[in-house]
Design a protein around this motif. Structure first.
Motif, short mmCIF file in Angstrom:
data_model
loop_
_atom_site.label_atom_id
_atom_site.label_comp_id
_atom_site.label_asym_id
_atom_site.label_seq_id
_atom_site.Cartn_x
_atom_site.Cartn_y
_atom_site.Cartn_z
N GLY A 1 50.70 5.95 -10.21
CA GLY A 1 52.09 6.32 -10.01
C GLY A 1 52.45 7.46 -10.93
N MET A 2 53.75 7.75 -11.02
CA MET A 2 54.23 8.77 -11.94
C MET A 2 55.43 8.21 -12.68
SD MET A 2 55.31 12.77 -11.31
CE MET A 2 53.61 13.30 -11.07
N LEU A 3 55.39 8.33 -14.02
CA LEU A 3 56.49 7.89 -14.87
C LEU A 3 57.24 9.13 -15.35
CD1 LEU A 3 57.85 5.42 -16.25
CD2 LEU A 3 56.42 5.95 -18.26
N ILE B 1 54.38 3.19 -24.29
CA ILE B 1 55.62 3.97 -24.15
C ILE B 1 56.87 3.11 -24.31
CG2 ILE B 1 55.91 3.88 -21.62
CD1 ILE B 1 56.27 7.07 -22.00
N PHE B 2 56.74 1.81 -23.99
CA PHE B 2 57.86 0.87 -24.14
C PHE B 2 57.74 0.05 -25.43
CE2 PHE B 2 57.07 1.01 -19.42
CZ PHE B 2 58.11 1.88 -19.13
N ASP C 1 48.57 4.07 -19.55
CA ASP C 1 48.42 2.79 -18.85
C ASP C 1 49.68 1.97 -19.02
OD1 ASP C 1 45.79 3.23 -17.99
OD2 ASP C 1 44.94 2.45 -19.85
N LEU C 2 50.11 1.33 -17.94
CA LEU C 2 51.23 0.39 -17.96
C LEU C 2 50.75 -0.91 -17.36
CD1 LEU C 2 54.19 2.56 -16.56
CD2 LEU C 2 53.58 2.17 -18.95
N THR C 3 51.48 -1.98 -17.65
CA THR C 3 51.22 -3.25 -16.98
C THR C 3 52.51 -3.71 -16.31
OG1 THR C 3 51.74 -4.50 -19.00
CG2 THR C 3 49.41 -3.97 -18.59
N GLN D 1 50.75 9.03 -14.26
CA GLN D 1 50.93 10.37 -14.81
C GLN D 1 52.29 10.41 -15.48
OE1 GLN D 1 50.22 12.55 -11.00
NE2 GLN D 1 48.96 13.83 -12.31
N LEU D 2 52.42 11.23 -16.53
CA LEU D 2 53.68 11.36 -17.24
C LEU D 2 54.33 12.70 -16.92
CD1 LEU D 2 52.53 10.02 -20.72
CD2 LEU D 2 53.94 8.83 -19.02
N ALA D 3 55.52 12.65 -16.35
CA ALA D 3 56.33 13.86 -16.10
C ALA D 3 57.36 13.91 -17.22
CB ALA D 3 56.99 13.79 -14.73
N GLN D 4 57.09 14.76 -18.23
CA GLN D 4 57.88 14.74 -19.46
C GLN D 4 58.78 15.96 -19.66
OE1 GLN D 4 55.51 12.86 -22.83
NE2 GLN D 4 53.88 13.59 -21.49
#
Length: 167
Positions: A84-86, A163-164, A50-52, A61-64
């Motif tokens: 979205g995709m991070l 993540i941040f 989750d992001l804000t 989704q996380l593309a790592q």
């Protein structure tokens, strides 16, 4: 007849050599395409976080891994507005994105380690135009095109999330 027979053999040899070169080129090209891209299937089961963005909550989704980042949102036909995709890279760098095999119009937010949006780029579907970060970043967030603009989110805004290391 003998003279035509002399010229026929080299033509067959050239044709055979041409066929071998063509086959080798095609095989080499396919070897460079990731297995997921060859299957033409969208990535739907990546890890999520989750992001804000201001008062808005995002499910991304996380593309790592290199393979996950290379496929990204290719082959997706739709994506809910809050998703979205991070793309997560090991170290900051100038990140450049294109839209090969991507039918959704997207906006890329190039994001610094602290969650600050460095710059935004609207990307046209099915193109290989390069869209790059204005400075080195470790994260790129792709959302449906216009998502940021409709909410007044611009470069300099800050995203939040584990993540941040921000709430």
């Amino acid at each position: 007849m003998k003279s035509s027979a002399l010229f026929a053999a080299p033509r067959r040899a050239v044709f055979s050599m041409h066929s071998l070169l063509l086959a080798a080129t095609v095989a080499a090209g396919l070897a460079q395409v990731p297995a997921m891209a060859q299957s033409a299937a969208p990535q739907m089961n990546l890890s999520r976080t989750d992001l804000t963005a201001g008062m808005f909550r995002l499910d991304v989704q996380l593309a790592q891994t290199p393979q996950q980042r290379e496929v990204g949102l290719m082959f997706r036909k739709e994506m809910p507005q809050q998703e979205g995709m991070l793309f997560v890279f090991e170290t900051p760098g100038v990140q450049c994105f294109w839209m090969r095999n991507t039918v959704l119009p997207l906006t890329a937010a190039f994001v610094a380690d602290d969650g600050t949006i460095v710059n935004l780029a609207d990307m046209k579907p099915m193109t290989e135009d390069s869209h790059c970060s204005a400075r080195p970043v470790r994260y790129v967030l792709e959302m449906n095109q216009g998502w940021f603009a409709k909410r007044g989110i611009k470069a300099g805004a800050r995203l939040g999330g584990k993540i941040f290391n921000t709430p």
